[in-house]
Design an enzyme around this catalytic site. Structure first.
Site, PDB file in Angstrom:
ATOM      1  N   GLU A  93       0.835  -1.194   0.000  1.00 26.99           N
ATOM      2  CA  GLU A  93       0.000   0.000   0.000  1.00 26.99           C
ATOM      3  C   GLU A  93       0.877   1.253   0.000  1.00 26.99           C
ATOM      4  O   GLU A  93       1.986   1.239   0.544  1.00 26.99           O
ATOM      5  CB  GLU A  93      -0.933  -0.010   1.219  1.00 26.99           C
ATOM      6  CG  GLU A  93      -1.969  -1.115   1.096  1.00 26.99           C
ATOM      7  CD  GLU A  93      -2.955  -1.188   2.248  1.00 26.99           C
ATOM      8  OE1 GLU A  93      -4.095  -1.584   2.005  1.00 26.99           O
ATOM      9  OE2 GLU A  93      -2.588  -0.868   3.395  1.00 26.99           O
ATOM     10  N   CYS A 117       6.109  -4.526  16.484  1.00 29.54           N
ATOM     11  CA  CYS A 117       5.521  -3.449  17.290  1.00 29.54           C
ATOM     12  C   CYS A 117       4.060  -3.817  17.567  1.00 29.54           C
ATOM     13  O   CYS A 117       3.277  -4.012  16.634  1.00 29.54           O
ATOM     14  CB  CYS A 117       5.598  -2.122  16.550  1.00 29.54           C
ATOM     15  SG  CYS A 117       7.263  -1.709  15.996  1.00 29.54           S
ATOM     16  N   SER A 196      11.838   6.655   8.020  1.00 29.16           N
ATOM     17  CA  SER A 196      11.398   6.381   9.384  1.00 29.16           C
ATOM     18  C   SER A 196      11.827   4.970   9.765  1.00 29.16           C
ATOM     19  O   SER A 196      11.565   4.017   9.052  1.00 29.16           O
ATOM     20  CB  SER A 196       9.868   6.505   9.453  1.00 29.16           C
ATOM     21  OG  SER A 196       9.405   6.126  10.729  1.00 29.16           O
ATOM     22  N   LEU A 220      10.568   6.114  18.500  1.00 28.40           N
ATOM     23  CA  LEU A 220      11.086   5.879  19.847  1.00 28.40           C
ATOM     24  C   LEU A 220       9.987   5.306  20.756  1.00 28.40           C
ATOM     25  O   LEU A 220      10.120   4.240  21.316  1.00 28.40           O
ATOM     26  CB  LEU A 220      11.658   7.189  20.400  1.00 28.40           C
ATOM     27  CG  LEU A 220      12.421   7.099  21.703  1.00 28.40           C
ATOM     28  CD1 LEU A 220      13.656   6.230  21.573  1.00 28.40           C
ATOM     29  CD2 LEU A 220      12.813   8.497  22.199  1.00 28.40           C
ATOM     30  N   CYS A 338      -0.811   5.875   9.860  1.00 29.77           N
ATOM     31  CA  CYS A 338       0.352   5.138  10.346  1.00 29.77           C
ATOM     32  C   CYS A 338      -0.075   3.894  11.105  1.00 29.77           C
ATOM     33  O   CYS A 338      -0.937   3.960  11.981  1.00 29.77           O
ATOM     34  CB  CYS A 338       1.147   6.005  11.320  1.00 29.77           C
ATOM     35  SG  CYS A 338       2.312   7.047  10.495  1.00 29.77           S
TER      36      CYS A 338
HETATM   37  N1  SAH Z   1       9.022   0.618  10.233  1.00 32.46           N
HETATM   38  C1  SAH Z   1       9.175   2.022  10.222  1.00 32.46           C
HETATM   39  C2  SAH Z   1       8.209   2.769   9.329  1.00 32.46           C
HETATM   40  C3  SAH Z   1       6.769   2.380   9.321  1.00 32.46           C
HETATM   41  S1  SAH Z   1       5.664   2.913  10.550  1.00 32.46           S
HETATM   42  C4  SAH Z   1       9.140   2.556  11.636  1.00 32.46           C
HETATM   43  O1  SAH Z   1       8.846   1.809  12.546  1.00 32.46           O
HETATM   44  O2  SAH Z   1       9.455   3.726  11.838  1.00 32.46           O
HETATM   45  C5  SAH Z   1       5.613   4.662  10.562  1.00 32.46           C
HETATM   46  C6  SAH Z   1       5.320   5.218  11.947  1.00 32.46           C
HETATM   47  O3  SAH Z   1       4.003   4.847  12.383  1.00 32.46           O
HETATM   48  C7  SAH Z   1       6.260   4.717  13.026  1.00 32.46           C
HETATM   49  O4  SAH Z   1       6.649   5.772  13.853  1.00 32.46           O
HETATM   50  C8  SAH Z   1       5.398   3.737  13.801  1.00 32.46           C
HETATM   51  O5  SAH Z   1       5.865   3.517  15.106  1.00 32.46           O
HETATM   52  C9  SAH Z   1       4.059   4.443  13.728  1.00 32.46           C
HETATM   53  N2  SAH Z   1       2.894   3.603  14.044  1.00 32.46           N
HETATM   54  C10 SAH Z   1       2.787   2.265  13.957  1.00 32.46           C
HETATM   55  N3  SAH Z   1       1.549   1.888  14.346  1.00 32.46           N
HETATM   56  C11 SAH Z   1       0.876   3.001  14.677  1.00 32.46           C
HETATM   57  C12 SAH Z   1      -0.440   3.246  15.142  1.00 32.46           C
HETATM   58  N4  SAH Z   1      -1.319   2.275  15.340  1.00 32.46           N
HETATM   59  N5  SAH Z   1      -0.796   4.531  15.363  1.00 32.46           N
HETATM   60  C13 SAH Z   1       0.073   5.547  15.155  1.00 32.46           C
HETATM   61  N6  SAH Z   1       1.324   5.362  14.713  1.00 32.46           N
HETATM   62  C14 SAH Z   1       1.728   4.103  14.477  1.00 32.46           C
END
Ligand code: SAH
Length: 349
Positions: A93, A117, A196, A220, A338
């Protein structure tokens, strides 16, 4: 006929070797590169300044694996999410996010994600494979056309915040970025590109050395190792000290501030202990903090914190002179925000 490679998998040296072996002139490399990277053609037959003979030769040996738009979803806030099918039928996507001043392209770097995560829906998908550099590039090329069509302007910013962990596919990410910057092509400035990452220290050091001049955002979410491990279990392998060490190195080499992405979760990291830990970390390497809204992914253990907690974080950080912003989510209603990218053919959680 066996498996044919996308011609864009060859670097110019390899392409040159191919032409020489087939008794063609070296300068063809520049012509072909211009067609595939600057003009983004989807077929060798469209290369009007090369002979039919050469077109046939290219056709016989290579392909151009252009992605196919399967479906698009439009949010009430103007965001558009695209479901894109790759040549091997895998789906990814990519998202187009318009605002007054900019149009941001959010692109993917992997099919699925290998990280875990807990608050991210994409992490529930298995990582099927890394994207080739041309597949990363193609998302931007496609989104740029869409942006011109829908919003009458080109994409202004690129964020690697789609599916996958860009630093676990950094070679292709780096190659793709170099192609995005081509002056006669998409002509993107590195300053408008943000990678990111969840924080892979070894690779942060590598990309610092690449001299890409891009921005680096680090997810972070907690400056306390124990909490971070609970919500991002993989981070057990990458303790915060190592991460910070790599960020120190990044700053030393690039002189570019880090952007920390931070979701404040209700009851998880919304107390004073976490605020103080964040302040401490922010003082080590020059940075900004971007608080991001938690986007629901049907996970009951995670909730956005109360507004007062966000205010408290902001007050403490600002008092310490740490620049911080709060990013409002876009495209939530179509699962385009995100953490919501999961190839789900439905709207809303
Ligand atoms: N793998 C990379 C990029 C993809 S996610 C990373 O972890 O940075 C892009 C951002 O969205 C990251 O900061 C991630 O922690 C955040 N993210 C993931 N799940 C989310 C959610 N449910 N709500 C808000 N942000 C989220």
């Amino acid at each position: 006929m066996g498996y044919k490679k996308d011609i864009r998998q060859l670097n110019s040296g390899q392409l040159e070797e191919f032409f020489i072996n087939k008794n063609h002139k070296k300068y063809r490399v520049n012509q072909i590169s211009d067609w595939v990277w600057n003009k983004g053609v989807d077929n060798f037959s469209k290369m009007s300044n090369i002979s039919d003979d050469l077109k046939r030769l290219l056709d016989k040996n290579f392909v151009l694996n252009k992605p196919i738009e399967i479906k698009s979803y439009k949010s009430i806030d103007g965001t558009i999410k695209y479901s894109i099918q790759l040549h091997d039928k895998n789906l990814i996507e990519a998202v187009l996010i318009p605002s007054n001043k900019r149009v941001t392209a959010c692109i993917s770097s992997q099919v699925g994600c290998s990280l875990d995560c807990k608050f991210c829906a994409t992490s529930r998908l298995i990582r099927k494979r890394n994207l080739f550099c041309y597949e990363i590039f193609d998302q931007l090329f496609f989104l740029n056309e869409q942006s011109k069509f829908y919003f009458g302007r080109k994409i202004s910013n690129i964020v690697f915040m789609g599916m996958g962990e860009p630093l676990l596919n950094y070679k292709n990410v780096v190659k793709a970025i170099k192609k995005m910057k081509l002056k006669r092509g998409l002509n993107f400035s590195s300053k408008k590109i943000t990678i990111s990452t969840s924080g892979i220290p070894k690779v942060i050091r590598f990309i610092a050395n690449e001299d890409l001049k891009c921005n680096l955002a680090v997810s972070l979410h907690s400056a306390i190792q124990k909490t971070r491990e609970t919500i991002m279990p993989f981070s057990e392998q990458f303790p915060l000290e190592d991460l910070i060490d790599s960020l120190k190195y990044w700053y030393k080499i690039t002189k570019n501030k880090i952007l920390y992405e931070y979701i404040i979760f209700d009851g998880i990291n919304d107390d004073i202990e976490h605020i103080n830990a964040l302040i401490k970390i922010c003082k080590i390497v020059p940075c900004k903090v971007n608080f991001i809204e938690y986007n629901p992914i049907g996970e009951v253990n995670f909730k956005q914190c109360k507004v007062e907690k966000l205010k408290l974080y902001q007050k403490y950080l600002t008092n310490e002179g740490i620049v911080n912003t709060f990013r409002i989510s876009r495209g939530r209603d179509i699962n385009a925000a995100c953490g919501q990218l999961i190839n789900l053919n439905k709207v809303g959680w």
